[in-house]
Design a protein around this motif. Structure first.
Motif, PDB file in Angstrom:
ATOM      1  N   SER A 188       0.946 -26.848 -23.232  1.00 54.74           N
ATOM      2  CA  SER A 188       1.335 -25.604 -22.579  1.00 54.74           C
ATOM      3  C   SER A 188       2.777 -25.628 -22.095  1.00 54.74           C
ATOM      4  N   GLY A 189       3.441 -26.786 -22.235  1.00 59.96           N
ATOM      5  CA  GLY A 189       4.832 -26.880 -21.811  1.00 59.96           C
ATOM      6  C   GLY A 189       5.008 -27.175 -20.341  1.00 59.96           C
ATOM      7  N   LEU A 190       3.913 -27.438 -19.634  1.00 55.54           N
ATOM      8  CA  LEU A 190       4.005 -27.624 -18.198  1.00 55.54           C
ATOM      9  C   LEU A 190       4.707 -28.924 -17.819  1.00 55.54           C
ATOM     10  N   LEU A 191       4.570 -29.945 -18.665  1.00 50.44           N
ATOM     11  CA  LEU A 191       5.247 -31.205 -18.351  1.00 50.44           C
ATOM     12  C   LEU A 191       6.761 -31.041 -18.343  1.00 50.44           C
ATOM     13  N   GLU A 192       7.249 -30.056 -19.063  1.00 54.78           N
ATOM     14  CA  GLU A 192       8.691 -29.822 -19.108  1.00 54.78           C
ATOM     15  C   GLU A 192       9.213 -29.294 -17.782  1.00 54.78           C
ATOM     16  N   VAL A 193       8.343 -28.690 -16.963  1.00 54.44           N
ATOM     17  CA  VAL A 193       8.797 -28.118 -15.696  1.00 54.44           C
ATOM     18  C   VAL A 193       8.230 -28.855 -14.494  1.00 54.44           C
ATOM     19  N   ALA A 194       7.412 -29.882 -14.723  1.00 55.09           N
ATOM     20  CA  ALA A 194       6.846 -30.647 -13.609  1.00 55.09           C
ATOM     21  C   ALA A 194       7.930 -31.488 -12.948  1.00 55.09           C
ATOM     22  N   ASP A 195       7.936 -31.470 -11.613  1.00 58.22           N
ATOM     23  CA  ASP A 195       8.856 -32.315 -10.847  1.00 58.22           C
ATOM     24  C   ASP A 195       8.136 -33.521 -10.253  1.00 58.22           C
ATOM     25  N   VAL A 196       6.843 -33.366 -10.016  1.00 50.63           N
ATOM     26  CA  VAL A 196       5.979 -34.459  -9.570  1.00 50.63           C
ATOM     27  C   VAL A 196       4.672 -34.336 -10.343  1.00 50.63           C
ATOM     28  N   LEU A 197       4.193 -35.434 -10.899  1.00 46.18           N
ATOM     29  CA  LEU A 197       2.926 -35.443 -11.621  1.00 46.18           C
ATOM     30  C   LEU A 197       1.895 -36.215 -10.810  1.00 46.18           C
ATOM     31  N   VAL A 198       0.719 -35.634 -10.645  1.00 46.68           N
ATOM     32  CA  VAL A 198      -0.340 -36.264  -9.868  1.00 46.68           C
ATOM     33  C   VAL A 198      -1.555 -36.476 -10.766  1.00 46.68           C
ATOM     34  N   VAL A 199      -2.000 -37.723 -10.832  1.00 43.55           N
ATOM     35  CA  VAL A 199      -3.261 -38.036 -11.501  1.00 43.55           C
ATOM     36  C   VAL A 199      -4.306 -38.186 -10.408  1.00 43.55           C
ATOM     37  N   ASN A 200      -5.114 -37.155 -10.226  1.00 43.81           N
ATOM     38  CA  ASN A 200      -6.130 -37.197  -9.175  1.00 43.81           C
ATOM     39  C   ASN A 200      -7.410 -37.845  -9.715  1.00 43.81           C
ATOM     40  N   LYS A 201      -8.311 -38.152  -8.782  1.00 44.98           N
ATOM     41  CA  LYS A 201      -9.555 -38.857  -9.113  1.00 44.98           C
ATOM     42  C   LYS A 201      -9.229 -40.207  -9.739  1.00 44.98           C
TER      43      LYS A 201
END
Length: 328
Positions: A188-201
């Motif tokens: 979806s292209g969201l990684l291109e605009v992410a400033d912080v990535l959270v892997v929950n669980k």
């Protein structure tokens, strides 16, 4: 005295009460904003001097079930612990019957945040991308009442949203193991605009695999130039216990410091204003076009009868609308 003057005086009185800490008054003003009555009450002009746009805006988005609301609750608790006054807009899907917001996210957040943040649910009302046109006005109102940082949690229904980046200084993208979120977010292209990535669980099997996938995607983004200015930090969290929430807060602060140091913070502010003006112009034009078509102008009738193409009818009506000429 005119009704408009009465409305303006009422809004001014409510704003003074809200700025003095009256949450009920702030809630009423937010209702004006959500129902697009702010302009009618003169609220935009009243709020403007008190909202210079300095409050940090944090966007949180991700697919349903990733734990966004619970983590946001812990995040605003960390922000409050740091001595600040956080406020949250939970942009919910509109009810198909009432058009109102579904309040589940708000209830989950408030339970975790222990009442230490102002949390408001706002219906999307069908606006494309899930962010209501009222969101910028609500954020200005929060700032005028002394709140900040401001958190916007997006609806997260369907494809993960990119629209949040138009409103936020820092965008937090949440994924979780076992949901295919990392790959979907990349598509979806969201990684291109992410400033912080959270892997929950993060306590579940597969969390380390998700982190590895995200690292590979970020490496690829470095090669293509997508992460040229900033490489998002990946934070592992367990929202049910609050583990990792402090690290998320620290990662957000680090990104904001980076924006300030590079001069991009002002660019974000100007971009938000540009986008809001564009959205509101489109809103006005859409309303004018609907009124025009409801009058069954000649151009529409010709198109319905096959005497001219829809494209030609639309072009002629657009020309008339933009030149303020009444349609035939």
């Amino acid at each position: 005295m005119s009704d408009a003057a009465d409305d303006s005086r009422a809004a001014q009185a409510l704003l003074e009460r809200a700025r003095n800490g009256d949450r009920r008054a702030l809630g009423r003003l937010l209702t004006f904003v959500e129902h697009r009555d702010a302009q009618a009450h003169g609220l935009d002009d009243l709020v403007h001097p008190h909202a210079p746009g300095d409050a940090a805006v944090i966007g949180v988005t991700g697919a349903p079930g990733t734990g966004k609301s619970t983590l946001v609750g812990h995040l605003v608790k960390e922000i409050a612990d740091a001595g600040e006054r956080p406020a949250v807009l939970a942009v919910d899907p509109s009810s198909p019957l009432s058009g109102g917001a579904i309040l589940g996210d708000r209830i989950r957040m408030d339970g975790v945040a222990e009442g230490r943040a102002f949390i408001r649910s706002m219906a999307t009302r069908g606006h494309a991308g899930g962010l209501a046109l009222a969101v910028p006005g609500a954020l200005r109102l929060f700032e005028a009442c002394g709140f900040g940082p401001l958190v916007v949690e997006t609806v997260g229904v369907g494809q993960v949203e990119v629209d949040v980046t138009r409103t936020a200084d820092t965008t937090v993208v949440m994924v979780a193991p076992g949901m295919g979120d990392a790959v979907q977010a990349n598509k979806s292209g969201l990684l291109e605009v992410a400033d912080v990535l959270v892997v929950n669980k993060a306590d579940r099997p597969g969390a380390d695999d998700v982190r590895r996938d995200l690292e590979h995607m970020l490496d690829l983004g470095h090669i293509t130039g997508a992460t040229r200015h900033w490489r998002p930090e990946i934070v592992m969290t367990t929202a049910t216990t609050g583990e990792g929430a402090l690290k998320v807060h620290q990662a957000i602060q680090a990104h904001r410091a980076h924006l300030a140091e590079t001069g991009r913070l002002e660019d974000h502010r100007r971009s938000r204003i540009h986008q809001e003006v564009l959205d509101r112009v489109i809103q006005h034009l859409d309303a004018a076009a609907s009124r025009c078509l409801s009058a069954q102008p000649d151009e529409l009738r010709d198109a319905l009868q096959g005497q001219r193409t829809p494209a030609a009818a639309a072009a002629e009506l657009s020309k008339r609308l933009l030149s303020n000429q009444p349609p035939g």
